[in-house]
Scaffold this active site. Structure first.
Site, mmCIF file in Angstrom:
data_model
loop_
_atom_site.group_PDB
_atom_site.id
_atom_site.type_symbol
_atom_site.label_atom_id
_atom_site.label_comp_id
_atom_site.label_asym_id
_atom_site.label_seq_id
_atom_site.Cartn_x
_atom_site.Cartn_y
_atom_site.Cartn_z
ATOM 1 N N GLY A 46 0.839 -1.191 0.000
ATOM 2 C CA GLY A 46 0.000 0.000 0.000
ATOM 3 C C GLY A 46 0.870 1.235 0.000
ATOM 4 C CD GLN A 51 3.408 5.748 2.636
ATOM 5 O OE1 GLN A 51 2.339 5.268 2.244
ATOM 6 N NE2 GLN A 51 4.413 5.006 3.058
ATOM 7 C CB CYS A 89 5.463 2.115 7.298
ATOM 8 S SG CYS A 89 4.922 3.537 6.358
ATOM 9 C CG LEU A 90 6.820 0.988 1.272
ATOM 10 C CD1 LEU A 90 6.211 1.306 -0.092
ATOM 11 C CD2 LEU A 90 7.957 -0.001 1.131
ATOM 12 C CG HIS A 131 -0.423 1.173 7.266
ATOM 13 N ND1 HIS A 131 0.497 0.726 8.193
ATOM 14 C CD2 HIS A 131 0.280 1.953 6.390
ATOM 15 C CE1 HIS A 131 1.691 1.217 7.882
ATOM 16 N NE2 HIS A 131 1.587 1.968 6.794
ATOM 17 C CD GLU A 132 -0.902 2.598 2.804
ATOM 18 O OE1 GLU A 132 -0.462 3.764 2.764
ATOM 19 O OE2 GLU A 132 -0.157 1.620 2.994
ATOM 20 C CG HIS A 135 0.583 6.845 5.590
ATOM 21 N ND1 HIS A 135 1.753 7.331 6.130
ATOM 22 C CD2 HIS A 135 0.795 5.520 5.400
ATOM 23 C CE1 HIS A 135 2.624 6.352 6.272
ATOM 24 N NE2 HIS A 135 2.061 5.234 5.842
#
Length: 152
Positions: A46, A51, A89-90, A131-132, A135
Protein backbone atom coordinates in the site's frame (compact mmCIF):
# COMPACT_ATOMS: atom_id res chain seq x y z
CA UNK A 1 4.01 6.15 -15.30
CA UNK A 2 6.91 7.26 -13.21
CA UNK A 3 8.56 6.38 -9.94
CA UNK A 4 7.98 8.93 -7.19
CA UNK A 5 10.43 9.71 -4.40
CA UNK A 6 9.43 8.31 -1.04
CA UNK A 7 9.25 10.52 2.05
CA UNK A 8 10.61 9.12 5.30
CA UNK A 9 9.95 9.44 9.02
CA UNK A 10 11.02 12.89 10.13
CA UNK A 11 9.67 14.57 6.97
CA UNK A 12 7.01 17.01 8.20
CA UNK A 13 4.67 16.25 5.27
CA UNK A 14 4.01 12.80 6.79
CA UNK A 15 2.46 14.51 9.84
CA UNK A 16 0.04 16.75 7.94
CA UNK A 17 -3.59 16.09 7.09
CA UNK A 18 -4.28 15.56 3.39
CA UNK A 19 -6.86 17.51 1.40
CA UNK A 20 -9.98 16.03 -0.24
CA UNK A 21 -9.84 15.36 -3.97
CA UNK A 22 -12.78 17.24 -5.58
CA UNK A 23 -12.61 15.27 -8.84
CA UNK A 24 -10.63 12.26 -10.03
CA UNK A 25 -9.24 13.72 -13.25
CA UNK A 26 -6.29 12.80 -15.47
CA UNK A 27 -3.79 14.32 -13.01
CA UNK A 28 -5.14 12.24 -10.12
CA UNK A 29 -5.22 9.11 -12.30
CA UNK A 30 -1.56 9.74 -13.23
CA UNK A 31 -0.73 10.16 -9.53
CA UNK A 32 -2.50 6.86 -8.76
CA UNK A 33 -0.61 5.06 -11.54
CA UNK A 34 2.73 6.52 -10.38
CA UNK A 35 1.94 5.47 -6.81
CA UNK A 36 1.20 1.90 -7.90
CA UNK A 37 4.51 1.74 -9.78
CA UNK A 38 6.36 3.19 -6.77
CA UNK A 39 4.63 0.77 -4.37
CA UNK A 40 5.67 -2.21 -6.50
CA UNK A 41 9.23 -0.91 -6.91
CA UNK A 42 9.69 -0.82 -3.13
CA UNK A 43 7.80 -4.10 -2.50
CA UNK A 44 4.96 -2.45 -0.59
CA UNK A 45 1.34 -3.54 -0.33
CA UNK A 46 0.00 0.00 0.00
CA UNK A 47 1.01 3.62 -0.48
CA UNK A 48 -0.58 6.95 0.43
CA UNK A 49 -0.03 10.20 -1.47
CA UNK A 50 1.76 11.93 1.46
CA UNK A 51 4.43 9.21 1.25
CA UNK A 52 5.35 10.63 -2.16
CA UNK A 53 5.03 14.25 -1.03
CA UNK A 54 1.45 14.95 -2.17
CA UNK A 55 -1.09 16.10 0.44
CA UNK A 56 -4.14 14.66 -1.30
CA UNK A 57 -6.48 11.96 0.03
CA UNK A 58 -5.32 9.24 -2.37
CA UNK A 59 -4.19 5.70 -1.56
CA UNK A 60 -3.34 2.58 -3.55
CA UNK A 61 -3.31 -0.99 -2.24
CA UNK A 62 -2.44 -4.42 -3.60
CA UNK A 63 -2.49 -7.25 -1.06
CA UNK A 64 -4.08 -9.81 -3.38
CA UNK A 65 -1.59 -10.60 -6.13
CA UNK A 66 -2.38 -7.94 -8.69
CA UNK A 67 -5.83 -6.79 -7.49
CA UNK A 68 -5.07 -3.08 -7.20
CA UNK A 69 -7.36 -0.71 -5.34
CA UNK A 70 -7.01 2.96 -6.27
CA UNK A 71 -8.93 5.14 -3.83
CA UNK A 72 -9.57 8.85 -3.59
CA UNK A 73 -11.16 10.24 -0.42
CA UNK A 74 -11.43 6.84 1.32
CA UNK A 75 -13.60 6.90 4.42
CA UNK A 76 -14.26 4.01 6.79
CA UNK A 77 -17.99 3.93 7.40
CA UNK A 78 -18.10 0.79 9.53
CA UNK A 79 -15.64 -1.44 11.33
CA UNK A 80 -15.87 -4.59 13.42
CA UNK A 81 -13.72 -7.13 15.17
CA UNK A 82 -10.07 -6.80 16.01
CA UNK A 83 -6.77 -8.14 14.76
CA UNK A 84 -3.25 -7.57 16.01
CA UNK A 85 -0.24 -8.16 13.80
CA UNK A 86 3.19 -6.84 13.00
CA UNK A 87 3.28 -3.87 10.64
CA UNK A 88 5.98 -2.02 8.80
CA UNK A 89 5.94 0.94 6.44
CA UNK A 90 7.86 2.10 3.38
CA UNK A 91 8.21 5.54 5.03
CA UNK A 92 9.53 4.05 8.28
CA UNK A 93 12.11 1.56 7.02
CA UNK A 94 13.79 -0.84 9.39
CA UNK A 95 11.09 -0.50 12.08
CA UNK A 96 8.25 -2.89 12.83
CA UNK A 97 5.70 -3.25 15.59
CA UNK A 98 2.46 -4.92 16.64
CA UNK A 99 -0.59 -2.81 15.78
CA UNK A 100 -4.22 -3.51 16.60
CA UNK A 101 -6.69 -2.81 13.75
CA UNK A 102 -10.29 -3.75 12.92
CA UNK A 103 -10.74 -7.22 11.41
CA UNK A 104 -13.39 -5.93 8.99
CA UNK A 105 -14.09 -2.51 7.52
CA UNK A 106 -16.49 -1.02 5.05
CA UNK A 107 -14.79 1.77 3.15
CA UNK A 108 -16.40 4.24 0.78
CA UNK A 109 -14.21 5.94 -1.81
CA UNK A 110 -14.04 7.42 -5.30
CA UNK A 111 -12.34 5.14 -7.81
CA UNK A 112 -10.17 6.06 -10.82
CA UNK A 113 -13.33 6.40 -12.95
CA UNK A 114 -14.75 9.00 -10.54
CA UNK A 115 -17.39 6.52 -9.33
CA UNK A 116 -18.36 6.07 -5.68
CA UNK A 117 -17.55 2.57 -4.45
CA UNK A 118 -18.35 0.78 -1.18
CA UNK A 119 -15.97 -2.05 -0.36
CA UNK A 120 -16.18 -4.63 2.43
CA UNK A 121 -12.68 -5.69 3.40
CA UNK A 122 -11.29 -8.02 6.04
CA UNK A 123 -7.97 -9.32 7.26
CA UNK A 124 -4.88 -7.95 5.55
CA UNK A 125 -6.87 -5.76 3.15
CA UNK A 126 -8.74 -4.13 6.06
CA UNK A 127 -5.40 -3.61 7.86
CA UNK A 128 -3.83 -2.03 4.78
CA UNK A 129 -6.80 0.31 4.25
CA UNK A 130 -6.61 1.49 7.87
CA UNK A 131 -2.83 1.92 7.68
CA UNK A 132 -3.02 4.01 4.49
CA UNK A 133 -5.95 6.14 5.70
CA UNK A 134 -3.89 6.88 8.82
CA UNK A 135 -1.24 8.36 6.51
CA UNK A 136 -3.86 10.74 5.10
CA UNK A 137 -4.43 12.00 8.64
CA UNK A 138 -0.74 12.42 9.51
CA UNK A 139 -0.59 9.24 11.61
CA UNK A 140 2.20 6.66 11.28
CA UNK A 141 1.95 3.03 12.39
CA UNK A 142 4.61 3.70 15.04
CA UNK A 143 2.04 5.96 16.76
CA UNK A 144 -0.24 2.93 17.17
CA UNK A 145 2.25 0.23 18.17
CA UNK A 146 0.93 -1.66 21.20
CA UNK A 147 4.34 -2.99 22.22
CA UNK A 148 7.89 -1.81 21.62
CA UNK A 149 8.92 -0.73 18.13
CA UNK A 150 11.46 -3.22 16.78
CA UNK A 151 14.43 -1.76 14.93
CA UNK A 152 15.93 -4.04 12.32
Amino acid sequence: MALRNLRYEGDEILRKKSREVPLVDDRIRMLMDDMVETMYRYDGVGLAAPQVGILKRVIVIDVEDGKVYKMANPKIINESGEQSAQEGCLSVPEKKGIVSRPMKVIVEYTDENNETVKLEAEGLLARAICHEIDHLNGVLFIDRVTDDVIEE
